[in-house]
Design an enzyme around this catalytic site. Structure first.
Site: not given
Ligand code: COA
Length: 259
Positions: A114, A134
């Protein structure tokens, strides 16, 4: 490097904003959004900025979304205020008298996609990934995604991405018009800088008017964004929202009940 949530630097007429929370993949919490708002407000007051670039710190993410940990316990009223803040940042970017370019260096998910779409032009590294996931959390895009995505890629593709939560790679994002170009990761910042320098040399009044006209040509956006913020907020406090966000933080699949 400073640990401020948003880094702002200037090189001549071009400003660079870096969302700086790499350990959380630059996720947008209230503090980051407020800093972004403040940084763009500062740039609006400067008379000599001709173009700005937004990017994410680190090599993994542009912005991986709104901050799920801080959203998890929001009430409906708090979620509305959070969505309003996200919208204010997007609206401010769109109201600036100079173009803002997104240099998408990695994940641009949810609020990250966004943020990129509120920018005038979007350039992606070949490692970038885009999506509005989302619904995996039991909510919907809340910072303009339901509106700006369809305006960029067409309503059918936007519905598909919002309903499935699918994450797409940079090549697919380019194919559907979500970004203007894809460049090798190592060349992204230089490429975007080249575009910014080119824009910065044009007549600033003409660029400002081009931006205003292309934005006001879409007068339905503010009302549609308000509708989105209300729907986003309404989902907070539902069992599905709580389950979706708890599941993400617990690193397990969500199980939705429709309640
Ligand atoms: N909000 C809060 N924390 C987030 C985040 C978010 N949107 N996206 C990633 N993080 C954090 C993770 O919780 C993790 O924290 P930790 O190390 O304390 O556990 C850190 O960032 C690294 O992310 P991680 O998920 O371990 O990396 P990954 O390479 O396995 O996966 C993504 C990467 C982007 C696929 C995954 O982080 C993800 O799906 N994020 C959320 C995406 C999402 O739903 N966004 C929309 C939100 S409205």
């Amino acid at each position: 490097m400073s640990d401020a949530p948003v880094l702002l630097s200037r090189d001549g007429a071009v400003a660079l904003l870096t969302v700086n929370r790499p350990d959380k993949l630059n996720a947008l919490n209230r503090e980051v959004l407020e800093h972004l708002y403040r940084a763009f407000t500062e740039l609006r007051a400067a008379t000599d900025v001709r173009c700005a670039i937004v990017t994410g710190a680190g090599d993994k993410a542009f912005v991986a979304g709104a901050d799920i940990a801080s959203m998890r316990t929001l009430t409906t009223a708090e979620a509305k205020a959070f969505a309003d803040l996200g919208h204010r940042v997007g609206d401010l970017i769109e109201s600036l008298p100079f173009p803002v370019l997104a240099a998408v260096n990695g994940f641009a998910l949810g609020g990250g996609c966004e943020l990129a779409m509120a920018c005038d032009l979007v350039y992606a590294s070949d490692k970038a990934k885009f999506g509005q996931p989302e619904v995996n959390l039991g909510v919907i895009p809340g910072f303009g995604g339901t509106q700006r995505l369809s305006r960029r890629v067409g309503v059918g593709k936007a519905r598909e991405l919002v309903y499935t939560g699918d994450i797409i790679d940079a090549a697919e994002a380019h194919r559907i018009g979500l970004c203007e170009a894809v460049v090798p990761a190592a060349e992204l910042q230089a490429h975007v800088r080249k575009v910014a320098d080119k824009i910065a040399k044009k007549g600033p009044l003409a660029i400002a008017q081009a931006k205003v006209v292309m934005r006001r040509g879409d007068p339905s956006l503010p009302a549609a964004n308000e509708l989105e913020a209300q729907a986003f907020a309404m989902l907070f406090g539902t069992a599905d929202q709580q389950e979706g966000m708890a599941a993400f933080l617990d690193k397990r699949p969500a199980s939705f009940k429709g309640a």
